[in-house]
Design an enzyme around this catalytic site. Structure first.
Site, PDB file in Angstrom:
ATOM      1  N   ASN A  90       0.846  -1.189   0.000  1.00  0.00           N
ATOM      2  CA  ASN A  90       0.000   0.000   0.000  1.00  0.00           C
ATOM      3  C   ASN A  90       0.882   1.239   0.000  1.00  0.00           C
ATOM      4  O   ASN A  90       1.766   1.384   0.847  1.00  0.00           O
ATOM      5  CB  ASN A  90      -0.895   0.019   1.241  1.00  0.00           C
ATOM      6  CG  ASN A  90      -1.740   1.289   1.325  1.00  0.00           C
ATOM      7  OD1 ASN A  90      -2.680   1.466   0.553  1.00  0.00           O
ATOM      8  ND2 ASN A  90      -1.405   2.170   2.244  1.00  0.00           N
ATOM      9  N   GLU A  91       0.668   2.103  -0.968  1.00  0.00           N
ATOM     10  CA  GLU A  91       1.400   3.376  -1.055  1.00  0.00           C
ATOM     11  C   GLU A  91       2.904   3.146  -0.998  1.00  0.00           C
ATOM     12  O   GLU A  91       3.636   3.846  -0.297  1.00  0.00           O
ATOM     13  CB  GLU A  91       0.932   4.328   0.048  1.00  0.00           C
ATOM     14  CG  GLU A  91      -0.542   4.687  -0.073  1.00  0.00           C
ATOM     15  CD  GLU A  91      -1.040   5.624   1.018  1.00  0.00           C
ATOM     16  OE1 GLU A  91      -0.267   5.965   1.934  1.00  0.00           O
ATOM     17  OE2 GLU A  91      -2.223   6.019   0.944  1.00  0.00           O
ATOM     18  N   ASN A  92       3.373   2.169  -1.773  1.00  0.00           N
ATOM     19  CA  ASN A  92       4.799   1.871  -1.806  1.00  0.00           C
ATOM     20  C   ASN A  92       5.601   2.896  -2.608  1.00  0.00           C
ATOM     21  O   ASN A  92       6.824   2.790  -2.709  1.00  0.00           O
ATOM     22  CB  ASN A  92       5.029   0.471  -2.373  1.00  0.00           C
ATOM     23  CG  ASN A  92       4.280  -0.582  -1.591  1.00  0.00           C
ATOM     24  OD1 ASN A  92       3.233  -1.056  -2.037  1.00  0.00           O
ATOM     25  ND2 ASN A  92       4.760  -0.919  -0.415  1.00  0.00           N
TER      26      ASN A  92
END
Length: 816
Positions: free
Chosen positions: A422-424
């Site tokens: 997530n949101e890397n």
């Protein structure tokens, strides 16, 4: 065969699910919110009043979160560091040569386990299940003098937990949620026979038409004595409990993982959100060491993501109507009980949810069992969230968490997606932020997931440079909140859908301060640039600086969020290619990166508050997503409306019925029919003139032969106000020794300032206690006012004086 053996190793040491006897260890615990000098300090003989009697421990019960209170304390950073728990166990294993285990359902974040002074196990990771075999340590301690003399025949158990900041662990402390500490899920004492099932791995498949169902059964065996042969009886029961078929097989137990059998079922009852049919698979293992039993709930379903098209379940389109869940609740933080979890999941189902993304970590088995039984499709993910990519230790933890999540939740029919991150694309934890290295590791996790479980899809959210790696991708689209206006939602979604094969939009919505309402909720939209994108970018979540956006320049009212949600839901019903969406999130939750929000340290995007109190937006979802007749007049938490005398004001009604009739102060203002394309409120809105003072609105909605009703009472204020100049603190309710107080912000003419949003600060001197640190708009000692008022509750005891302070105004007091 290589893959099966690999999965076996994960399960053998991380899971204790199919136990013969399991006892929850909830009571008689002591807790210390700091570190010890060593394990001896937890178990040494103590004489009250002597130096070794400190530090002082407090009595607690499990589940327990270290950060139950400080996570939302407006004046401190939440505690991240070591803590200790201790208790004494009475061990009575009923099985000859049986094994005694501790089964942890989730502990944050690093854990060490001791029997007396002997370390018997450790674990890294706050969200997966794991076991510790304490059999040998217990036997050894029972030989000691301390066993009888100091501990009176009981076994001292001490557990060190640690949620210290650590750049080589996931999730990142930059994440928009707390990295909690504590034994915040259930801990079980487990007795198993000498040879037993550790876990059953059950793969179920069916075709689109549901003509046949295929069941493949493997088991993981705990067999320390290396008994070579055994006999297994496998029984499959249908959802009514009727025996479908059974097989008895002889097994060679030289391997830890055993392929037991396969079953073929004709015309199985398929699992779906409308009819979540669950079969029961029972297994009985007989060996020379005795008998062990296992049981799993399984379901038959077929799903497909159509390229550039919708989601199909059992061959038919299913629009995924979803939300998100964080493990967080008022007063307990992550330590939600089974009763709390059940209530939350039922509230989701009653809102019409058929899909959930579990953000952003493996969640309790209780949640997954409820998703199976309630009929909620699941995206579950590992906590590789924000910060970038660490080194070898970091990567190994991510791999292990993915292996454990898949192994431990493999059998749940509700799960269709394993989330990898997530949101890397969010840097910050390391000097280096290398997109190509992130891509390489993302591909490794993607391959690992498919190798362990080829039957399910992989997905990530918001990392555009990795969107080609996974099966399903969700970009960042926050139309009307972090970027753009909400009417751009449909076009933005279609643009993003065309960039990938399988598009699924998770995370949309916006914050709302419970109890705050607006007569002109869409005002801020006039300041926002259009046609500039709707994706969240760096700095957009900040309340300071940057371009105009509703998240910074809007009023955070429930009124605005209801409009935003209503528009999104209207559009989603008219997007035939859409797989589905998930609103972010279902419930407000605590976060360390939002200290300046109206309720400090709270992400306030939920449709229910942190204590389950429903916001107005809950009913907007119900009006679109449910079939049971419902009707709700907007404004149940809006005690005072305002405007000019004889000015027409809008009244909105949310309903899934066919038509509704509205009454103001006893007079009918006509019947309106629902028109799903007529925004807002599907045409159920009336322009009315309120009288000054008290008004009563009642609505009757009709669906077939069913009638449902709702009503509200409120004050209409026509007096204009100037800036706040004084505070009035008053008691509005007292019940069961709980006093509810309300502060009002008045101008110099004693007129209520209905747009006042000042930060108010409550305090108390005396015998009672503020009910604060709840993370709610009526349970925080520092909070922004909502329409010129704010509420706090006090637990009454003896005499107390409560104060309320606002910068620039004279402090107000009340004695209770």
């Amino acid at each position: 065969m290589k893959r099966i053996l690999f999965l076996s190793a994960v399960l053998l040491f991380s899971f204790g699910g199919s136990a013969q006897q399991k006892i929850r260890l909830n009571d008689n615990w002591e807790f210390l919110k700091q570190d010890l000098g060593g394990i001896w300090e937890a178990v040494r003989p103590v004489v009250k009043g002597n130096p070794e009697s400190v530090p002082l421990w407090e009595n607690v019960s499990l589940p327990h979160c270290v950060n139950a209170v400080d996570a939302v304390d407006p004046d401190v950073n939440y505690y991240q560091g070591p803590s200790w728990y201790r208790t004494q166990l009475s061990i009575k294993n009923p099985y000859e040569n049986g094994r005694t285990l501790l089964h942890f359902e989730g502990v944050g974040q690093k854990t060490e386990v001791y029997v007396y002074a002997t370390k018997v196990g450790s674990h890294v990771g706050g969200y997966d299940e794991w076991t510790v075999d304490i059999t040998d340590a217990v036997k050894e301690f029972e030989k000691s003098e301390a066993f009888q003399k100091q501990f009176n025949g009981k076994i001292p158990l001490s557990i060190r937990v640690d949620n210290s900041r650590d750049l080589e662990m996931i999730p990142s402390s930059l994440s928009d949620f707390n990295v909690y500490g504590g034994i915040y899920r259930y801990l079980n004492l487990v007795y198993q026979p000498a040879v037993s099932f550790t876990h059953l791995l059950v793969k179920t498949e069916t075709d689109k038409e549901g003509k046949t169902g295929d069941v493949q059964v493997r088991s993981v065996i705990r067999n320390p004595g290396r008994i070579a042969a055994g006999e297994v009886l496998v029984r499959l029961l249908d959802p009514s409990g009727k025996l479908v078929q059974q097989k008895q097989v002889n097994v060679n137990m030289t391997n830890d993982t055993i392929i037991l059998t396969s079953l073929l079922v004709k015309k199985p009852q398929v699992w779906s959100p409308d009819q979540p049919s669950l079969y029961t698979l029972e297994t009985t293992l007989k060996t020379s060491a005795g008998e062990s039993k296992g049981e799993e709930k399984i379901g038959f379903r077929n799903f497909e993501f159509v390229n550039k098209g919708p989601f199909l379940l059992n061959g038919k389109r299913l629009l995924l109507r979803g939300t998100h869940r964080h493990e967080d609740h008022a007063g307990v933080a992550a330590a939600m009980t089974e009763e709390m979890i059940r209530k939350e999941m039922i509230m989701m189902k009653e809102m019409g949810v058929n899909f959930i993304r579990l953000g952003h970590y493996q969640q309790s088995r209780i949640v997954l069992n409820l998703c199976d039984s309630l009929g909620i499709v699941v995206w579950e993910e590992i906590p590789w969230c924000r910060g970038g990519l660490g080194g070898a230790i970091y990567k190994e933890q991510a791999r292990n968490m993915l292996k454990n999540m898949i192994a431990q939740h493999y059998n749940h029919p509700s799960i269709i997606i394993w989330g990898l991150g997530n949101e890397n694309d969010w840097p910050g934890d390391f000097p280096e932020f290398d997109k190509e290295k992130i891509r390489v590791f993302m591909k490794e996790l993607n391959d690992l997931s498919h190798r362990l479980d080829p039957s399910r899809k992989t997905a990530i959210r918001r990392c555009d440079f990795c969107k080609d790696i996974v099966d399903v991708y969700s970009p960042s689209i926050w139309a009307g909140w972090y970027r753009g206006i909400y009417t751009e939602y449909k076009s933005a979604s279609e643009t993003e859908m065309n960039k990938v094969n399988h598009f699924l939009h998770v995370e949309w919505g916006g914050d709302s301060h419970a109890g705050r309402h607006s007569e002109n909720p869409d005002n801020a939209l006039s300041k926002v640039l259009t046609n500039s994108g709707t994706d969240e970018r760096s700095g957009d979540a900040s309340l300071f600086g940057g371009s105009a956006r509703v998240s910074k320049d809007g009023d955070w009212s429930e009124s605005y969020i209801c409009n935003l949600i209503d528009w999104h839901l209207k559009e989603q019903e008219d997007m035939p290619w859409l797989t589905g969406t998930a609103y972010w999130p279902f419930k407000d939750f605590s976060t360390p990166v939002r200290p300046d929000n109206p309720v400090p340290y709270m992400n306030q995007k939920g449709v229910v508050a942190r204590d389950f109190a429903k916001k107005e937006s809950y009913y907007v979802f119900q009006s679109w997503w449910t079939n049971k007749p419902m009707v709700h007049i907007y404004g149940h938490s809006w005690p005072v409306r305002w405007g000019e005398k004889d000015e027409e004001k809008m009244v909105k009604v949310y309903s899934n019925c066919e038509e509704a009739e509205l009454f103001l102060n006893g007079k009918s203002y006509g019947v309106k029919k629902v028109n799903r394309k007529d925004f807002p409120a599907s045409g159920l809105r009336w322009m009315l003139k309120f009288k000054e003072g008290e008004n009563k609105i009642r609505v009757i909605a009709r669906k077939g032969k069913a009638n449902v009703e709702d009503e509200i009472v409120f004050i209409y204020q026509t007096e204009k106000w100037e800036k706040p100049s004084k505070l009035i603190l008053e008691k509005v309710k007292e019940e069961n020794e709980i006093v509810t107080l309300q502060v009002k912000l008045l101008d110099k003419n004693n007129t209520l300032c209905l747009d006042a949003s000042n930060v108010v600060a409550f305090d108390l001197a005396g015998d009672g206690a503020l009910i604060d640190n709840q993370g709610t708009s009526d349970g925080s000692r520092k909070v922004q006012a909502y329409n010129g008022r704010a509420i706090i509750r006090v637990r009454k005891k003896g005499k107390s004086v409560v104060s309320v302070k606002v910068d620039g105004l004279t402090t107000s007091f009340i004695e209770i």
